[in-house]
Design an enzyme around this catalytic site. Structure first.
Site, short mmCIF file in Angstrom:
data_model
loop_
_atom_site.label_atom_id
_atom_site.label_comp_id
_atom_site.label_asym_id
_atom_site.label_seq_id
_atom_site.Cartn_x
_atom_site.Cartn_y
_atom_site.Cartn_z
N TRP A 127 9.13 7.00 8.58
CA TRP A 127 8.88 5.67 8.01
C TRP A 127 10.27 5.06 7.85
CZ3 TRP A 127 10.01 2.28 4.06
CH2 TRP A 127 9.10 1.24 3.85
N LYS A 170 -6.93 -3.51 -1.68
CA LYS A 170 -7.60 -2.75 -0.61
C LYS A 170 -7.74 -3.60 0.65
CE LYS A 170 -7.09 0.71 -1.70
NZ LYS A 170 -6.45 0.87 -2.92
N GLU A 173 -4.26 -4.17 2.23
CA GLU A 173 -3.65 -2.95 2.78
C GLU A 173 -4.18 -2.59 4.17
OE1 GLU A 173 -2.57 0.68 0.29
OE2 GLU A 173 -4.37 -0.09 -0.67
N ARG A 227 2.29 9.91 6.11
CA ARG A 227 3.50 9.65 5.33
C ARG A 227 4.44 8.68 6.03
NH1 ARG A 227 4.51 13.33 1.39
NH2 ARG A 227 6.70 12.75 1.50
N GLU A 246 -7.46 -4.56 -7.64
CA GLU A 246 -7.62 -3.42 -6.72
C GLU A 246 -8.39 -3.83 -5.47
OE1 GLU A 246 -7.70 0.48 -5.05
OE2 GLU A 246 -6.30 -0.73 -6.24
N ASN A 256 13.95 13.39 4.95
CA ASN A 256 13.06 12.40 4.32
C ASN A 256 13.77 11.88 3.07
OD1 ASN A 256 11.05 10.91 3.07
ND2 ASN A 256 10.16 12.72 2.11
N GLY A 257 14.05 10.59 3.02
CA GLY A 257 14.74 10.03 1.86
C GLY A 257 15.77 9.02 2.30
N LYS A 302 1.63 7.05 2.70
CA LYS A 302 0.78 7.56 1.62
C LYS A 302 1.55 7.84 0.34
CE LYS A 302 -2.94 8.89 -0.32
NZ LYS A 302 -3.86 7.85 -0.71
N HIS A 304 -5.71 -22.83 -13.73
CA HIS A 304 -4.31 -23.15 -14.05
C HIS A 304 -3.43 -23.09 -12.81
CE1 HIS A 304 -5.37 -23.04 -18.28
NE2 HIS A 304 -6.03 -21.93 -18.03
N CYS A 319 8.91 9.80 4.84
CA CYS A 319 8.71 10.46 6.14
C CYS A 319 8.02 11.80 5.89
CB CYS A 319 10.05 10.70 6.81
SG CYS A 319 11.06 9.23 6.94
C1 AGP Z 1 -2.80 2.49 -2.63
O1 AGP Z 1 -3.86 2.33 -1.79
C2 AGP Z 1 -1.51 2.62 -2.04
N1 AGP Z 1 -1.45 3.69 -1.16
C3 AGP Z 1 -0.35 2.59 -3.00
O2 AGP Z 1 -0.39 1.38 -3.69
C4 AGP Z 1 -0.32 3.73 -4.02
O3 AGP Z 1 -1.30 3.56 -4.97
C5 AGP Z 1 1.05 3.73 -4.71
O4 AGP Z 1 2.03 3.93 -3.73
C6 AGP Z 1 1.13 4.79 -5.79
O5 AGP Z 1 1.03 6.05 -5.24
P1 AGP Z 1 0.82 7.32 -6.20
O6 AGP Z 1 -0.48 7.14 -6.91
O7 AGP Z 1 0.84 8.49 -5.25
O8 AGP Z 1 1.98 7.35 -7.14
#
Ligand code: AGP
Length: 608
Positions: A75, A485, A488, A27, A481, A101-102, A603, A504, A2
């Site tokens: 969140w 992307k 996501e 966040r 990756e 937050n947590g 994020k 396989h 959050c």
């Molecule tokens: C990537 O696009 C994501 N936001 C997520 O996988 C991110 O890479 C992951 O949470 C790690 O975050 P960090 O690099 O801040 O540790």
């Protein structure tokens, strides 16, 4: 996960809180709320489900007057996103109000005893135990009440507390979740992240584990859980608020994709001098580097895929065996660690809970723990033995792009540095590869000029519901990756495999409606990729190839080709990832997705 914000000063708190919440919305964005202490010592709360813009529409400015307040964007972890579970949470009669937050892992035991003592709960959240506990423990000192209440709390928290009883201060504390305090003139700010403060101050204090801050408009006192005072260093932040603005781009993600050449140029200007890699912040002695027998790299998500590229680069250029682990797995597995091994943690935010815990679990068991991080002052940057910053500037888009490129360029430079120190790379080899790396920003800009083609391809394939990404050797992590992307930001199902692994199993998925993105530059495994592409086309699946300029052969066997400039094999990930970022971006844009704030994501993942 959050975002929390706080203000105490002489100005109206509401606009500052709302501005800060908008900067923190990446966040977590399933509900939001504010609480403001007015001059009659009453605390007024407004909160609701959904984005901050809905909260803004619900707010009557006259109702929320006052110059002390807290805000929160959520969140959800405990209790679904709705008006009741939204923060702030409060004790009876709004005497104590908290934003958090947590995750309070042992909240149920507290809840039971509070209910037995007649406290009434309105929400399903873990957080709501805090305002009740603090009120219960209040003995004319709100800081002591917070300290007493946190003593037996398990889990993670960053929190802000205001109260009717002491309407001239905010109390804040953190354990596991990040919290930064902004120092102003006769005003103070509290935030989960730096961008929320940049419009008001660049002078900040980072709270460390189990610290409690008592904040007035012109003072701040930091103590620990035992009540001892702690002197804190005020740090000057280099970033400015413009850097955290969209600057006219449709999305932060697009702005950040287009910033990648300058991120690389910044890192090269910091870490390359006279055609040599110089890493001034890394003090691992030559004798240790010489004796290094292994490197463990630990990370999550996109940072994990960057770490996989790092593995190929370090094994290729420094000939040190590298093991890469997901942090969430590493922290609970049997760790076979030796002193003649180096630990590397990779994280954009420097606040990812699993990566922090994994780092703490291997500190003092290895020769050193090096952090490759973007955010200065973050928990990982402060707790690691040494830090290499990727200098990508604030990354706001939830889908990481420029931080990924900053992470892999940093891992390449580290690989060259270690290779040179171990005499695996001679001076000329170092010079040659640096010459090639210096041309990368310009070569990325050449790929940007293929924008029209990428948009056309995106239009053609945006109808498909499933994708398979294939790559070999150092481009296999790039296929991972690329798939991440697309998943996501467009919510389209995408998988990635080493191309040789396809037959396989995954090949069973393929048909006319299952496009394959094949990363197939002209490198030492090119012919093997061509064989795999032919296996795919034999099942009539459409193929989009990422190929090296002037490769005439490939265009005869695939549906679409995105050409990239030629580079030495080991450097291809710096280019092959770019069209995949843009393809995902354009597909998501065509599908009308909220690209900067994809559903269910945040994020910085500050909970386990
Ligand atoms: C990537 O696009 C994501 N936001 C997520 O996988 C991110 O890479 C992951 O949470 C790690 O975050 P960090 O690099 O801040 O540790």
């Amino acid at each position: 996960m959050c975002g929390i914000i706080g203000y105490i000063g002489n100005k109206e708190a509401l606009p500052i809180l709302m501005q800060g919440l908008k900067k923190l919305e990446y966040r977590g964005y399933d509900s939001a709320g504010v609480a403001i202490l007015n001059n009659n010592k009453n605390i007024n709360i407004k909160k609701c489900k959904g984005r901050i813009k809905y909260l803004e529409n619900k707010i009557d400015k006259n109702e929320l007057k006052g110059s002390i307040g807290l805000g929160h964007t959520r969140w959800a972890t405990h209790g679904k996103p709705n008006n009741i579970n939204a923060h702030p949470h409060f004790s009876a009669n709004n005497k104590v109000v908290v934003v958090h937050n947590g995750i309070i892992e042992n909240y149920l035991s507290f809840k039971d005893s509070l209910v037995n003592n007649g406290y009434k709960f309105v929400s399903e959240t873990d957080t709501e135990i805090l305002p009740h506990l603090i009120e219960k423990n209040y003995r004319n000192d709100i800081t002591e009440a917070v300290r007493e209440s946190l003593k037996n709390v398990e889990g993670s928290y960053a929190l802000g507390v205001i109260s009717k009883m002491e309407p001239d201060k905010i109390v804040a504390s953190r354990s596991g979740s990040p919290l930064v305090i902004g120092i102003g003139d006769n005003e103070m700010f509290l935030a989960s992240d730096i961008p929320a403060l940049l419009n008001y101050t660049k002078r900040v204090i980072f709270l460390d584990e189990n610290e409690i801050a008592t904040i007035g408009k012109d003072y701040i006192k930091v103590t620990n859980l035992e009540g001892e005072e702690i002197k804190k260093e005020i740090i000057e932040i280099e970033w400015n608020s413009e850097m955290a603005e969209k600057a006219g781009y449709k999305h932060f993600m697009l702005k950040e994709i287009l910033q990648q050449p300058s991120v690389i140029r910044t890192d090269l200007s910091k870490y390359i001098h006279e055609e040599q890699v110089c890493l001034p912040d890394i003090n691992i002695g030559a004798e240790i580097i010489d004796k290094l027998e292994k490197i463990h790299i630990i990370a999550c998500g996109t940072a994990y895929y960057a770490s996989l590229v790092g593995k190929y680069a370090i094994e290729g250029l420094a000939e040190i065996p590298v093991e890469v682990d997901y942090a969430s797995e590493f922290r609970y597995k049997k760790q076979l660690l030796q002193k003649n091994s180096l630990g590397i943690v990779v994280s954009q935010s420097g606040e990812t809970a699993d990566t922090i815990a994994a780092m703490r679990s291997c500190k003092n068991k290895l020769c050193s723990v090096l952090a490759i991080v973007n955010v200065k002052g973050s928990t990982i940057s402060r707790e690691a033995d040494q830090v290499m910053y990727i200098n990508a500037g604030p990354e706001i888009g939830v889908a990481s792009t420029k931080a990924f490129i900053g992470q892999i360029i940093s891992l390449y430079l580290l690989a060259i540095y270690l290779g040179k120190k171990r005499n695996v790379l001679c001076k000329d080899e170092e010079k040659d590869i640096i010459k090639e790396i210096i041309q990368i920003p310009q070569k990325i800009e050449m790929i940007f000029s293929k924008d029209k083609l990428l948009k056309t391809i995106a239009h053609n394939v945006a109808i498909y519901k499933h994708f398979l990404f294939l790559g070999r050797d150092i481009n296999f992590p790039i296929s991972l990756e690329g798939a991440l992307k697309l998943k996501e930001i467009s919510y389209v199902h995408a998988e990635a495999y080493p191309a040789g692994e396809m037959k396989h199993g995954p090949i069973a998925l393929l048909d006319k409606k299952f496009p394959v993105v094949a990363i197939s530059p002209k490198d030492h495994v090119y012919q093997k990729m061509i064989n795999n592409i032919k296996e795919v086309t034999a099942r009539e699946a459409p193929v989009i190839a990422i190929a090296t300029e002037n490769d005439e052969q490939i265009k005869d066997i695939v549906d679409k080709v995105i050409y990239i400039p030629e580079v030495p094999d080991i450097l291809y990930p710096l280019l092959t990832v770019i069209p995949l970022q843009l393809l995902a971006y354009y597909i998501a844009d065509i599908l009308g997705k909220d690209i900067d704030k994809p559903r269910n994501l945040a994020k910085s993942v500050t909970v386990e």
